[in-house]
Enzyme design. Sequence first.
Site, PDB file in Angstrom:
ATOM      1  N   LYS A 144       0.877  -1.180   0.000  1.00  0.00           N
ATOM      2  CA  LYS A 144       0.000   0.000   0.000  1.00  0.00           C
ATOM      3  C   LYS A 144       0.903   1.215   0.000  1.00  0.00           C
ATOM      4  O   LYS A 144       1.424   1.622   1.035  1.00  0.00           O
ATOM      5  CB  LYS A 144      -0.880  -0.014   1.251  1.00  0.00           C
ATOM      6  CG  LYS A 144      -2.254   0.605   1.091  1.00  0.00           C
ATOM      7  CD  LYS A 144      -2.272   2.057   0.670  1.00  0.00           C
ATOM      8  CE  LYS A 144      -2.092   3.019   1.815  1.00  0.00           C
ATOM      9  NZ  LYS A 144      -1.838   4.402   1.362  1.00  0.00           N
ATOM     10  N   GLU A 192       9.148   1.454  11.201  1.00  0.00           N
ATOM     11  CA  GLU A 192      10.232   2.441  11.096  1.00  0.00           C
ATOM     12  C   GLU A 192       9.560   3.794  11.065  1.00  0.00           C
ATOM     13  O   GLU A 192       8.844   4.110  10.121  1.00  0.00           O
ATOM     14  CB  GLU A 192      11.077   2.186   9.846  1.00  0.00           C
ATOM     15  CG  GLU A 192      12.415   2.874   9.901  1.00  0.00           C
ATOM     16  CD  GLU A 192      12.435   4.167   9.126  1.00  0.00           C
ATOM     17  OE1 GLU A 192      12.314   5.225   9.784  1.00  0.00           O
ATOM     18  OE2 GLU A 192      12.542   4.129   7.901  1.00  0.00           O
ATOM     19  N   CYS A 229      13.521  10.947   7.217  1.00  0.00           N
ATOM     20  CA  CYS A 229      13.313  10.630   8.631  1.00  0.00           C
ATOM     21  C   CYS A 229      14.631  10.588   9.399  1.00  0.00           C
ATOM     22  O   CYS A 229      14.682  10.865  10.584  1.00  0.00           O
ATOM     23  CB  CYS A 229      12.559   9.316   8.776  1.00  0.00           C
ATOM     24  SG  CYS A 229      13.309   7.950   7.886  1.00  0.00           S
ATOM     25  N   GLU A 275       8.813  16.262  15.096  1.00  0.00           N
ATOM     26  CA  GLU A 275       9.368  16.081  13.750  1.00  0.00           C
ATOM     27  C   GLU A 275       8.722  17.094  12.802  1.00  0.00           C
ATOM     28  O   GLU A 275       7.511  17.065  12.590  1.00  0.00           O
ATOM     29  CB  GLU A 275       9.096  14.652  13.275  1.00  0.00           C
ATOM     30  CG  GLU A 275       9.824  14.331  11.994  1.00  0.00           C
ATOM     31  CD  GLU A 275       9.701  12.857  11.603  1.00  0.00           C
ATOM     32  OE1 GLU A 275       8.613  12.290  11.773  1.00  0.00           O
ATOM     33  OE2 GLU A 275      10.700  12.296  11.115  1.00  0.00           O
TER      34      GLU A 275
HETATM   35  P1  ADP Z   1       3.242  10.598   6.849  1.00  0.00           P
HETATM   36  O1  ADP Z   1       3.036  11.544   7.974  1.00  0.00           O
HETATM   37  O2  ADP Z   1       4.645  10.282   6.529  1.00  0.00           O
HETATM   38  O3  ADP Z   1       2.369  10.856   5.654  1.00  0.00           O
HETATM   39  P2  ADP Z   1       1.520   8.446   7.596  1.00  0.00           P
HETATM   40  O4  ADP Z   1       1.812   7.575   8.736  1.00  0.00           O
HETATM   41  O5  ADP Z   1       0.301   9.288   7.619  1.00  0.00           O
HETATM   42  O6  ADP Z   1       2.842   9.248   7.443  1.00  0.00           O
HETATM   43  O7  ADP Z   1       1.458   7.637   6.230  1.00  0.00           O
HETATM   44  C1  ADP Z   1       2.362   6.623   5.875  1.00  0.00           C
HETATM   45  C2  ADP Z   1       1.573   5.536   5.199  1.00  0.00           C
HETATM   46  O8  ADP Z   1       0.613   5.029   6.106  1.00  0.00           O
HETATM   47  C3  ADP Z   1       0.801   5.957   3.956  1.00  0.00           C
HETATM   48  O9  ADP Z   1       0.859   4.925   2.996  1.00  0.00           O
HETATM   49  C4  ADP Z   1      -0.611   6.114   4.486  1.00  0.00           C
HETATM   50  O10 ADP Z   1      -1.604   5.925   3.502  1.00  0.00           O
HETATM   51  C5  ADP Z   1      -0.658   4.976   5.476  1.00  0.00           C
HETATM   52  N1  ADP Z   1      -1.717   5.100   6.498  1.00  0.00           N
HETATM   53  C6  ADP Z   1      -2.274   6.216   6.989  1.00  0.00           C
HETATM   54  N2  ADP Z   1      -3.202   5.917   7.913  1.00  0.00           N
HETATM   55  C7  ADP Z   1      -3.243   4.564   8.024  1.00  0.00           C
HETATM   56  C8  ADP Z   1      -3.968   3.639   8.811  1.00  0.00           C
HETATM   57  N3  ADP Z   1      -4.875   4.033   9.696  1.00  0.00           N
HETATM   58  N4  ADP Z   1      -3.717   2.321   8.647  1.00  0.00           N
HETATM   59  C9  ADP Z   1      -2.795   1.892   7.770  1.00  0.00           C
HETATM   60  N5  ADP Z   1      -2.070   2.723   7.003  1.00  0.00           N
HETATM   61  C10 ADP Z   1      -2.280   4.048   7.107  1.00  0.00           C
END
Ligand code: ADP
Length: 494
Positions: free
Chosen positions: A181, A256, A289, A392
């Site tokens: 994903k 990570e 990161c 961050e």
């Molecule tokens: P960032 O702040 O780096 O965008 P996120 O943690 O929001 O970090 O996103 C990193 C990944 O996690 C993306 O692929 C996002 O679609 C996915 N993501 C966001 N929310 C969820 C969730 N509730 N469950 C699984 N994956 C998620």
Amino acid sequence: MHTTKEVAGVSVSGDHWIGGQRVASSSAFEDVSPIDETVIAHIARGGPVEAAMAIAAAEQAFPQWAATPPAERARLLHRVADLVEERIEQLAIVETTDNGALLRSHLRGVMPRVAHNFRFFADYLVNDLHHPEFDTRGHTNRVSWDPSGVAVLITPWNAPLMLATWKVAPALAAGCTVVLKPAEWSPLTASLLADITAEAGLPPGVFNVVQGYGEDVGDALTGDPHVSRISFTGSVPTARLIAMSAAANLTPCSFELGGKSPFIVFADADMDSAVANAVEQYDNAGQVCLAGVRLLVQSSVHDEFVARFVARASALRQGDPRDLATDVGPQISREHFDRIDGFVQRALASGAEAVIGGGPNVDVAAPGRGNLYYQPTLLTGARPGSEVLTDEVFGPVLTISTFDTEDEAVALANGTEFGLAGVLFTGDPDRATRVGARLVAGTLWVNCFFVRDLRAPFGGSRHSGVGREGGSWSFDFYCDVKNTCTNNDRWITP
Ligand code: ADP
């Protein structure tokens, strides 16, 4: 409705890739290029239905892939690497258009590393994965690495294909099947990777891609009882949600997460090298990161360090990331840009000063187009404990503080909830050992930065992560490590 679009001259599908086929969704979302904030593609907006389909396809493909001899799995992964190498230019320009990171970096470093990720784990599987045996009073204990099942891999937007393949390659090498994903802000190269895996001859269902927003597909992917492993790179709040979702099935997770890494400069350091490496913390417009964003400089060399840093940082060229002469490109999105600027403006309002930067770079964007170009910024005088020193920011925003003693340096360095990386510059090897031993970090770079060896463990301490990947640590995670204890005296010989 199937969506395929030419992006920078490359045909890219916006659909999911499930069971070896393109699968559309009933709705799509817009993919915006950070270069000028224009819509470049429409991406299938997946939900629980597509997540379940992809997991089912991966589950169906698992027994055959797990039973495929390691040498054959490795051959196919090398074939994937060959195709990545043949398409470095296409992958690089699509990634740059999609996430705004430098074309120069994608061509020279990132995409070759994508290919290397596949070659490394393919070779590790065949040559380096040991099956130790322990003799115990006439019994033999033999360790084997059994593929665990379906691995769900959830990845971020700052280095999309590189970070995805850092998980995809070992998972496939280990004999798992995969549902990837990618982040909704940078979905395109995952789709190109799907094409590559099909051409390389991976059987249908071994590698699947589900596109969509995390909140739409997240729970469905991470809470599914048919998933054997979850590997995630992203933010701490999302990791918490994933951990809660995975807890229902006790699915092992590897995380990570974020960082707020210290960059410590002692007065006895090689100052040329320290300054050059400090300015490199603006790479990828600060969306790294691992970046050492908190410059901690010994008081006696502070003024010299700042003068040299400013001279060097002022020479950075900010602009269109497709221009090979550009050093700093745009931020990923308007939302993220505003978040970064919020940190900076609040810090300035509460007494910090901008040594350089401090706002958007209005000279860069074409008139009438979007502008996501944030100036490389150095803040001094931020209030101890304030958010810009603890949270961050994930942008081209560094802070500088001073220390006098080793104890002070260590206290400042360890003073956040994170522990991803640390950077330490000193000319004294004893000091490096002494101070290094006290720093909380998954990776510590001494007199260098960003040097990576895929055999070494990678991950974060404290809230920067759970677990380690890389080399045998990746196989530890993706496999069910089995010990078979055999009594050697009970064979019946005819
Ligand atoms: P960032 O702040 O780096 O965008 P996120 O943690 O929001 O970090 O996103 C990193 C990944 O996690 C993306 O692929 C996002 O679609 C996915 N993501 C966001 N929310 C969820 C969730 N509730 N469950 C699984 N994956 C998620």
